[in-house]
Scaffold this active site. Structure first.
Site, PDB file in Angstrom:
ATOM      1  N   GLY A 140       0.755  -1.304   0.089  1.00 55.45           N
ATOM      2  CA  GLY A 140      -0.020  -0.195  -0.054  1.00 55.45           C
ATOM      3  C   GLY A 140       0.634   1.222   0.054  1.00 55.45           C
ATOM      4  O   GLY A 140       0.514   2.173  -0.468  1.00 55.45           O
ATOM      5  N   ALA A 141       2.095   1.301   0.843  1.00 58.33           N
ATOM      6  CA  ALA A 141       2.921   2.289   0.877  1.00 58.33           C
ATOM      7  C   ALA A 141       4.115   1.747   1.606  1.00 58.33           C
ATOM      8  O   ALA A 141       3.978   0.575   2.026  1.00 58.33           O
ATOM      9  CB  ALA A 141       2.280   3.531   1.685  1.00 58.33           C
ATOM     10  N   MET A 142       5.250   2.516   1.538  1.00 54.10           N
ATOM     11  CA  MET A 142       6.567   2.128   2.341  1.00 54.10           C
ATOM     12  C   MET A 142       6.924   3.475   3.101  1.00 54.10           C
ATOM     13  O   MET A 142       7.156   4.541   2.249  1.00 54.10           O
ATOM     14  CB  MET A 142       7.313   1.612   1.351  1.00 54.10           C
ATOM     15  CG  MET A 142       8.951   1.303   1.883  1.00 54.10           C
ATOM     16  SD  MET A 142       8.466   0.081   3.279  1.00 54.10           S
ATOM     17  CE  MET A 142       9.838   0.503   4.286  1.00 54.10           C
ATOM     18  N   GLU A 143       7.300   3.317   4.037  1.00 59.25           N
ATOM     19  CA  GLU A 143       7.512   4.608   5.165  1.00 59.25           C
ATOM     20  C   GLU A 143       9.179   4.988   4.910  1.00 59.25           C
ATOM     21  O   GLU A 143       9.673   5.562   5.868  1.00 59.25           O
ATOM     22  CB  GLU A 143       7.551   4.211   6.586  1.00 59.25           C
ATOM     23  CG  GLU A 143       8.439   3.026   7.086  1.00 59.25           C
ATOM     24  CD  GLU A 143       7.801   1.468   6.981  1.00 59.25           C
ATOM     25  OE1 GLU A 143       8.246   0.766   7.903  1.00 59.25           O
ATOM     26  OE2 GLU A 143       6.994   1.596   6.259  1.00 59.25           O
ATOM     27  N   ASN A 144       9.772   4.977   3.965  1.00 55.36           N
ATOM     28  CA  ASN A 144      11.137   5.354   3.545  1.00 55.36           C
ATOM     29  C   ASN A 144      11.309   6.685   4.055  1.00 55.36           C
ATOM     30  O   ASN A 144      10.553   7.575   3.835  1.00 55.36           O
ATOM     31  CB  ASN A 144      11.515   5.320   2.015  1.00 55.36           C
ATOM     32  CG  ASN A 144      10.834   4.347   1.233  1.00 55.36           C
ATOM     33  OD1 ASN A 144      11.482   3.113   1.436  1.00 55.36           O
ATOM     34  ND2 ASN A 144       9.937   4.334   0.287  1.00 55.36           N
ATOM     35  N   GLU A 149       1.932   5.986   7.554  1.00 54.64           N
ATOM     36  CA  GLU A 149       3.386   6.025   6.873  1.00 54.64           C
ATOM     37  C   GLU A 149       3.988   7.076   7.796  1.00 54.64           C
ATOM     38  O   GLU A 149       5.390   6.978   8.125  1.00 54.64           O
ATOM     39  CB  GLU A 149       3.389   6.307   5.438  1.00 54.64           C
ATOM     40  CG  GLU A 149       2.886   5.420   4.701  1.00 54.64           C
ATOM     41  CD  GLU A 149       3.312   3.955   4.874  1.00 54.64           C
ATOM     42  OE1 GLU A 149       4.440   3.722   5.337  1.00 54.64           O
ATOM     43  OE2 GLU A 149       2.510   3.160   4.853  1.00 54.64           O
ATOM     44  N   HIS A 164       5.197   6.090  11.155  1.00 56.83           N
ATOM     45  CA  HIS A 164       6.541   5.459  11.055  1.00 56.83           C
ATOM     46  C   HIS A 164       7.626   6.159  11.108  1.00 56.83           C
ATOM     47  O   HIS A 164       8.795   5.871  11.353  1.00 56.83           O
ATOM     48  CB  HIS A 164       6.580   4.554   9.776  1.00 56.83           C
ATOM     49  CG  HIS A 164       5.947   3.341   9.520  1.00 56.83           C
ATOM     50  ND1 HIS A 164       6.435   2.415  10.752  1.00 56.83           N
ATOM     51  CD2 HIS A 164       4.973   2.592   9.009  1.00 56.83           C
ATOM     52  CE1 HIS A 164       5.762   1.117  10.487  1.00 56.83           C
ATOM     53  NE2 HIS A 164       4.959   1.320   9.373  1.00 56.83           N
TER      54      HIS A 164
END
Length: 965
Positions: free
Chosen positions: A349-353, A386, A389
């Site tokens: 769904g998404a990535m917290e980079n 996100e 995070h």
């Protein structure tokens, strides 16, 4: 990671890289290596004269060497990386491959004397320096020993460097590598995403590192505890923009092999884990703001999407959510910018980079003219997830993946607090019950479930890590933290989080560190617990499952037992707590004040729960506790009577909970199924969303079991009687469907009313939706269907129609520029009742030009949702399993795929087929073994349940369907 599609929030994005695939890639890359290497990299050694390196065989079953282990030794600690990458956005003329070239150096300290360097490297073709895969240099006066041998250990994904003399403890060194990698479309590591804009195909070079794919971009110490500072440089075409975690410096012009390019470098990152790295090259546009002149916020997406205003909502809400989280954590956001980018191809769904959050388009972009309120809620919660995070996961990180729930469970819980701040009229703190808690209870009630926190030694291989990205980690983690914050209070919870984050910033922790800081806050504020906070909470995270609490309102006895959906299941996972919990039991009598009690034994007596003759009691107020509730039969009868007469006297969440508990207790053979069905009789007087949604989900199980049997007709007749008043209610509320309900949950329940009315044959419903769809078909450029109703209208119209309707929807799916609209159409196309269309659609799922790889799993599951599509999907998966299992890392969420195609299984024949599938594919099921075991367990439970209940259910529906309304 953001909410995944395990949904799973699941989910394994990266688990299909086999040794054969890795070797195949290296061989393929070598075709173009000699041409590409000289274009962008200095040439420290000629590969033509290099001696061949050693390549090991596959890892033995019993590890004999350090490189046969999946965990890095504790002898080295990285501090700084310098990485330069040059992705090619056009394919190589000879091989047709998209590639990237790069060079990397990592400075590290030797903690323990060793003559071995292990560093992760996967699917990279490494340059040889004087015959070796890397170059080692001593720093600050240290002398680097010479290399004896280097080789790639494919199974454990290492570059192995053996030295002629040991590295000295306390000394620092630098390791340099050069390499070529494939910029594949596999959704993992450094990969490519493609889209068409104004008839032109465009390529994005982007990343997804979590959990073990940074090693596909450059050699690195790819474990979360191996934090370092990263200096990134990207070489990219003129006309593109480069992004990374840090703020970019001004780009400079460079010439490489006669081609004019740009070189963009970035501010060094904070000390962080490799899985949080991100770097992207694209032709995207952005909108930006700087709230309070502090943090630069930018929303990036396809240029057309930005021009159409699809990023405006995300931009408007990011600042307030970020400010809320700073206040909640009492900790300042540590970066100067927050880039958020919507990618056409993205597995999760998404990535917290950190500083560059990546999203699926549907998770970040919103078009009010096209998207629904559900789309809006998804965007708000994923953004909040996100951003949560940025502290919990990024600033402070779990030491190892066995405590992944600390990252994901926490971010999931806090996402509802942030979304509640962004949209205070939505009751998001209540909706967490439906969105996260009731669903995951169904998973955690299986004997094949797992604890939130696993033993570190049990989570070693990438596929074992991948299995943790599931509903237990995300949703149960959120539920348990919500429960904790309620019984110690949100204020005390927030206070403990602040000191935890303050002590461990830029470091890694385990769950005990969190318990210690929460305990300090508990002690400081005088919160009373039945033991230490660790005593209480370890029972919830170190053993799987949850209890059913039984309250006898005649005797005052309160007891707890491990709740299993199938009571015949064998629980072979040991528990040091013997499946006993410390349960914070809450209840109200007759709508009075809430009362509380700690149940710490298997059985206790509390006279406060004893009722008078006409009294009623409901427990687990607002479902704050992660447990189910059973009552003595007289109290069940009084609750049903109360629901039938004045249901509003019972809190709305508890009206939903009574239904959910009853149906699940009935499936577990604790109460009669007809008693559970009776909890739905009041629905013809109910207009609130949560009870209706809960009933719909539980009755869906009856459809799965009985929509091919004689139970179906009477069941349809009963549900039609119940939903018809709701359909009329919304018809009147919306002035004959011409207005949109004002309340967020009313908008959801309007969809329920129409969907159930059409599916059960309420007069006028099907004509209504097919009429709307026909108007659109007659005028394709003017879709007047209300965005909230599109999903149900599209599905019902396509189900009622034939090829003409399907082909029209397919054309609209291919041409829309709004991701949420494409999502609705993609799922609705699975609603057709024409087998040949469904089979054609299944074939499309393995063609990324028709169905993007990220959507393949959910499309197959959508097809399997109908009684016609399910056997077709099951046959398709079995016939194409080899192809599916090698389709690309991140392309399939195998857990959701197995669950989706097997949820209708209820016969011995089904069970044997599933078991045969497991036996036939044993070697390829490492990453999905738990899901197959859960499917087998559910199927066995379904067999027993149908056999025991079918006759009584048929009689009950027949009686209710024929009784007066």
């Amino acid at each position: 990671m953001g909410k995944g599609f395990y949904v799973s929030k699941a989910v394994a994005l990266f688990l299909l890289v086999t040794a054969v695939a890795a070797l195949a890639t290296i061989i393929a890359l070598s075709v173009v290596y000699s041409q590409e290497r000289a274009k962008t990299l200095e040439d420290p050694a000629s590969t033509s004269t290099a001696r061949p390196s050693t390549t090991t065989e596959s890892t033995p079953s019993t590890p004999k060497e350090p490189w046969h282990l999946y965990r890095l030794p504790d002898s080295l600690s990285p501090s700084t990386y310098n990485v330069s990458l040059h992705p090619r956005l056009t394919p190589n003329e000879d091989s047709g491959l998209y590639i990237f070239t790069g060079q990397s150096s990592v400075e590290f300290t030797c903690l323990k004397e060793t003559d071995l360097i292990l560093i992760h490297s996967n699917k990279l073709n490494l340059t040889l320096f004087d015959g070796f895969h890397a170059k080692l240099t001593g720093l600050n006066g240290a002398v680097a020993p010479t290399m004896k041998n280097t080789f790639l250990e494919v199974p454990t994904q290492y570059l192995v460097i053996q030295l002629n003399a040991p590295l000295k403890a306390g000394s620092t060194y630098r390791l340099d590598t050069e390499f070529v990698g494939e910029l594949a479309d596999d959704l993992g590591g450094f990969y490519r995403s493609e889209y068409v804009e104004d008839g032109v195909k465009k390529v994005v070079a982007t990343t997804q590192m979590q959990p073990t794919d940074a090693r596909k971009a450059f050699p690195c110490f790819d474990e979360p505890a191996m934090k370092a500072v990263f200096h990134m440089t990207l070489i990219h075409p003129v006309g593109t923009v480069a992004l990374s975690n840090g703020m970019n410096y001004e780009s400079i012009s460079v010439t490489v092999d006669g081609e004019s390019l740009l070189e963009t470098s970035f501010e060094p990152t904070k000390i962080m884990s490799t899985y949080l790295l991100a770097f992207i090259v694209s032709e995207f546009a952005n909108i930006s703001s700087t709230p309070d002149a502090k943090v630069l916020i930018r929303i990036w997406a396809r240029e057309k999407a930005i021009k159409e205003g699809q990023g405006d909502y995300a931009l408007n809400k990011t600042g307030p959510i970020l400010a809320f989280l700073e206040n909640y954590y009492n900790s300042t956001y540590p970066l100067s910018k927050s880039d958020q980018i919507a990618l056409p191809d993205f597995g999760a769904g998404a990535m917290e980079n950190w500083g560059l959050i990546t999203y699926r388009e549907t998770s970040l972009l919103y078009d009010p003219a096209v998207s629904s309120n559900g789309d809006l809620e998804w965007v708000a919660t994923v953004i909040s997830h996100e951003l949560a995070h940025m502290w919990f996961g990024n600033l402070v990180t779990m030491k190892w993946w066995n405590d992944l729930w600390l990252n994901e469970g926490f971010a999931t819980y806090v996402s509802y607090l942030g979304a509640d701040l962004a949209e205070p009229d939505w009751n998001m703190k209540d909706l967490i019950v439906l969105n996260e808690i009731t669903g995951v209870m169904g998973v955690d009630a299986l004997a094949s479930s797992h604890p939130l926190s696993s033993k570190e030694e049990d989570i070693q291989r990438p596929e074992q890590i991948g299995e943790l990205f599931d509903a237990i980690t995300y949703s149960k983690g959120a539920a348990v933290l919500r429960m904790l914050s309620h019984f110690i209070t949100e204020e005390v919870f927030s206070e403990g989080l602040h000191t935890y984050l303050d002590e461990f910033q830029y470091n890694t922790t385990g769950y005990r560190d969190l318990w210690n800081h929460l305990q300090m806050a508990v002690d400081k504020n005088g919160v009373s617990l039945p033991g230490t906070l660790e005593d209480v909470m370890n029972r919830w995270i170190l053993q799987m499952g949850f209890p059913v609490v039984t309250i006898n309102t005649a005797s005052g006895e309160i007891s707890q037992n491990h709740f299993l959906l199938n009571p015949d299941s064998v629980v072979d996972r040991p528990s040091e707590f013997d499946y006993q919990w410390f349960v914070h039991v809450t209840w109200i009598k007759n709508g009075g004040a809430e009362q509380k009690y700690w149940l710490t034994e298997k059985q206790a007596t509390n006279p406060d729960v004893i009722l008078g003759t006409n009294d009623w009691l409901v427990a687990n107020i607002d479902m704050e506790g992660f447990y189910r509730v059973n009552y003595d039969l007289p109290n069940w009868e009084r609750l049903i009577k109360k629901l039938d007469s004045t249901p509003q006297d019972i809190p709305v969440i508890n009206r939903a909970q009574i239904i959910d508990d009853a149906f699940n207790l009935a499936r577990a053979r604790i109460i009669d199924t007809t008693l559970a069905l009776r909890t739905t009789k009041f629905l013809n007087k109910e207009v609130e969303y949560m009870p209706w949604e809960t009933a719909t989900r539980n009755l869906d199980f009856f459809y799965l079991m009985f929509d091919r049997s004689e139970v179906y007709g009477p069941m349809q007749a009963y549900i039609r009687k119940q939903v018809e008043p709701l359909f009329d209610y919304f018809k009147n509320l919306t002035l004959n469907w011409t207005q949109i309900p004002k309340r967020h949950t009313d908008q959801y329940n309007q969809v329920n009313a129409i969907s159930m009315a059409c599916s059960t044959g309420v007069e006028g419903c099907k004509e209504l939706v097919t009429g709307w769809f026909k108007e659109w078909m007659d005028n394709p450029t003017n879709n007047k269907i209300v965005p909230n109703l599109k999903s149900t209208v599209y599905c019902n119209a396509i189900a009622s129609g034939g090829q003409k309707e399907w082909d029209f929807a397919w054309t609209m799916f291919q041409t829309t520029t709004v991701a949420s609209e494409a999502e609705k159409l993609r799922r609705a196309l699975a609603c057709t009742t024409q087998p040949w269309l469904l089979n054609r659609y299944l074939q499309y799922c393995l063609d990324p030009n028709k169905i993007r790889k990220q959507d393949a799993s959910s499309t197959i599951v959508a097809i399997a949702n109908s009684p016609i599509g399910q056997p077709l999907a099951w046959d398709f998966i079995r016939a194409n399993w080899d192809r599916i299992s090698n389709y690309g890392a991140g392309a399939f969420s195998f857990g959701s795929l197995i669950n989706g195609v097997s949820k209708r299984f209820y016969s011995e024949f089904d069970y044997k087929q599933l078991r045969q599938f497991k036996e036939d594919n044993e070697a390829q099921l490492d990453w999905v073994a738990t899901s197959v075991d859960q499917a087998l367990e559910k199927t066995r439970a379904n067999i027993n349940w149908v056999e025991k209940n079918k006759e009584d259910i048929l009689k009950w529906f027949e009686a209710e369907a024929s009784s007066p309304a």
